[in-house]
Scaffold this active site. Sequence first.
Site, PDB file in Angstrom:
ATOM      1  N   ARG A  78       0.839  -1.200   0.000  1.00  0.00           N
ATOM      2  CA  ARG A  78       0.000   0.000   0.000  1.00  0.00           C
ATOM      3  C   ARG A  78       0.873   1.249   0.000  1.00  0.00           C
ATOM      4  O   ARG A  78       1.970   1.260   0.546  1.00  0.00           O
ATOM      5  CB  ARG A  78      -0.899   0.016   1.243  1.00  0.00           C
ATOM      6  CG  ARG A  78      -1.882  -1.149   1.356  1.00  0.00           C
ATOM      7  CD  ARG A  78      -3.032  -1.044   0.368  1.00  0.00           C
ATOM      8  NE  ARG A  78      -3.711   0.255   0.414  1.00  0.00           N
ATOM      9  CZ  ARG A  78      -4.709   0.521   1.245  1.00  0.00           C
ATOM     10  NH1 ARG A  78      -5.146  -0.373   2.093  1.00  0.00           N
ATOM     11  NH2 ARG A  78      -5.287   1.701   1.226  1.00  0.00           N
ATOM     12  N   CYS A  79       0.366   2.325  -0.597  1.00  0.00           N
ATOM     13  CA  CYS A  79       1.090   3.590  -0.591  1.00  0.00           C
ATOM     14  C   CYS A  79       1.259   4.066   0.847  1.00  0.00           C
ATOM     15  O   CYS A  79       0.343   3.871   1.644  1.00  0.00           O
ATOM     16  CB  CYS A  79       0.342   4.642  -1.419  1.00  0.00           C
ATOM     17  SG  CYS A  79       0.970   4.715  -3.104  1.00  0.00           S
ATOM     18  N   PRO A  80       2.387   4.655   1.209  1.00  0.00           N
ATOM     19  CA  PRO A  80       3.453   5.117   0.310  1.00  0.00           C
ATOM     20  C   PRO A  80       4.556   4.087   0.033  1.00  0.00           C
ATOM     21  O   PRO A  80       5.588   4.457  -0.538  1.00  0.00           O
ATOM     22  CB  PRO A  80       4.035   6.298   1.078  1.00  0.00           C
ATOM     23  CG  PRO A  80       3.870   5.913   2.511  1.00  0.00           C
ATOM     24  CD  PRO A  80       2.608   5.099   2.590  1.00  0.00           C
ATOM     25  N   ALA A  81       4.372   2.811   0.403  1.00  0.00           N
ATOM     26  CA  ALA A  81       5.464   1.838   0.270  1.00  0.00           C
ATOM     27  C   ALA A  81       6.021   1.720  -1.158  1.00  0.00           C
ATOM     28  O   ALA A  81       7.247   1.681  -1.315  1.00  0.00           O
ATOM     29  CB  ALA A  81       5.001   0.478   0.796  1.00  0.00           C
ATOM     30  N   ASP A 107      -1.308  -1.075  -5.903  1.00  0.00           N
ATOM     31  CA  ASP A 107      -2.080  -0.054  -5.188  1.00  0.00           C
ATOM     32  C   ASP A 107      -2.518   1.013  -6.200  1.00  0.00           C
ATOM     33  O   ASP A 107      -1.675   1.582  -6.891  1.00  0.00           O
ATOM     34  CB  ASP A 107      -1.209   0.572  -4.091  1.00  0.00           C
ATOM     35  CG  ASP A 107      -1.993   1.534  -3.221  1.00  0.00           C
ATOM     36  OD1 ASP A 107      -3.008   2.083  -3.698  1.00  0.00           O
ATOM     37  OD2 ASP A 107      -1.606   1.731  -2.070  1.00  0.00           O
TER      38      ASP A 107
END
Lengths: 98, 416
Positions: A35-38, A62
């Site tokens: 998931r963001c910000p990953a 994502d």
Amino acid sequence: MSEDVGPDARGSEADGAADHGAAGWAVDVDARGLRCPAPVLRAAVAARALPAGALLRVLATDPAAAVDLPAWARMRGHAVVRCDRSGDDVVVTVRLGG
Amino acid sequence: MRAGRAAALLWRRGVSTVTHGWWPVGAHYRAGVPASASPSRAVLDVAGHAPLRPAARTALLEAFDQGWADPRRLYAEARRARLLLDGAREAVAAVVGARTEEVDLLPTHTAALHAGVRSVARGRRRHGADVVVGAVERAAVHAAASFVAQRGDGVVARVPADRHGKVDADALAAAAGPRTVLAALQHANGEVGTLQPVAAAHDALRRLGVPLLVDAGASLGHVEVGPAWDVLAADAGDWGGPPLGVLVTRAGVRRSPDWPEDEDRWSPGGVAVPLALAAAVALQDAVAGRAAADVHRRALVEEVRVRVAAEVPDVEVVGDPDARLPHVVTFSCLYVDGEALVTRLDREGLGVGSGSACTSGALEPSHVLAAMGVLTHGNVRLALPVDVRAEDVRRLCDVLPRVVADVRAAAGATGL
């Protein structure tokens, strides 16, 4: 998914899936399932180890990545070469700036 | 103890407590929410849900005494309720420059937007079922547009926004065709504050004979909305009234209900008279104090824009820097999880909003930020209340660099 990214082209910055292609350094970052910000974070970590002009291709699932990877590139002075969205998959290729 | 106090209150009013087993004993304590009056807490995100203005509160309580009856009935108390309801509509009409009979009140802003889109699409159905909307319109507008288009085999044209969130007026008009029944362009975007070119859009669309719905949900009560609209929607909750939707339809706009017949044709079942009165009083109060509130909040928003850009590394302050609402400011921090940021700031006593996906429970991030092509993660959104204290806004600016650095460090986002 774009035709030039298959399962065999997968990798991550940890796998060191880097090669000297005709276009210079090309590295894949696999951020699928994150998931963001990953995904952006993974891309930035990979970019840190690469010279200017290298190509970085980021795979993500994502939906926010389709917006956030190009926005990151713009904020960091990288150029988006292509951005493909197919089904759940997002593939963003950037050429790193100086 | 709570139940005892409740019983005492109800007894004093001569009401039996025997049937009040539903009273939520201790609910306030369980929720763990500190009192809103606590000097260490400040809510800086009141879009659509501003604290009730004192004048509106007084009006609300008085109207519960004076206007409790059913305004549809014919006895004296009912006629008084009808007078109060019509007075509320008249007051709203005066502020927006309309006639009283053009003003309808609905239970919510969302209901007003749905009713506006649906009734005009229905009234103009002989032209077709196409709808033109700006990409950064509220979700309720997008959903209502899809609904009416789908039903009539029409299409929805979504007109893109630029990096600041502004929709081009000519592009909006160019997207309209002979089968277009309605176009929608907000007065200003409530997420990023950018004002839209509604006057130019209204001019261009009028030449095509296409009515323009203007969502002023983030604007009315804060800035002058002007006359460039055919249908206007607004939100009393946003200007410090109780939650209530306003829909104003110019007399010349053809519309027809696509819902069951009701005595209140445009707002089936009507709304509670006390809510209507309090909403109107709040609007008058907001307009009376608008100039001062504009100066006060515009200066603080500018301070946030300058300080955040200067003091937080890798941040993007978004929205038009000049053509904007006085009280809305938004920025996104690279490599930061929006939910973590909101939670940390809440712990610091600061209530802020966010358009990041992870903060909404949805997978999709804010469609507004996405349409602008700006960072959707690490987003912080402020909609300052009219009486916001400068020290609270400065406290946010003071703690933000440290909070962002902490969240980044926890995620391993250092030295990037």
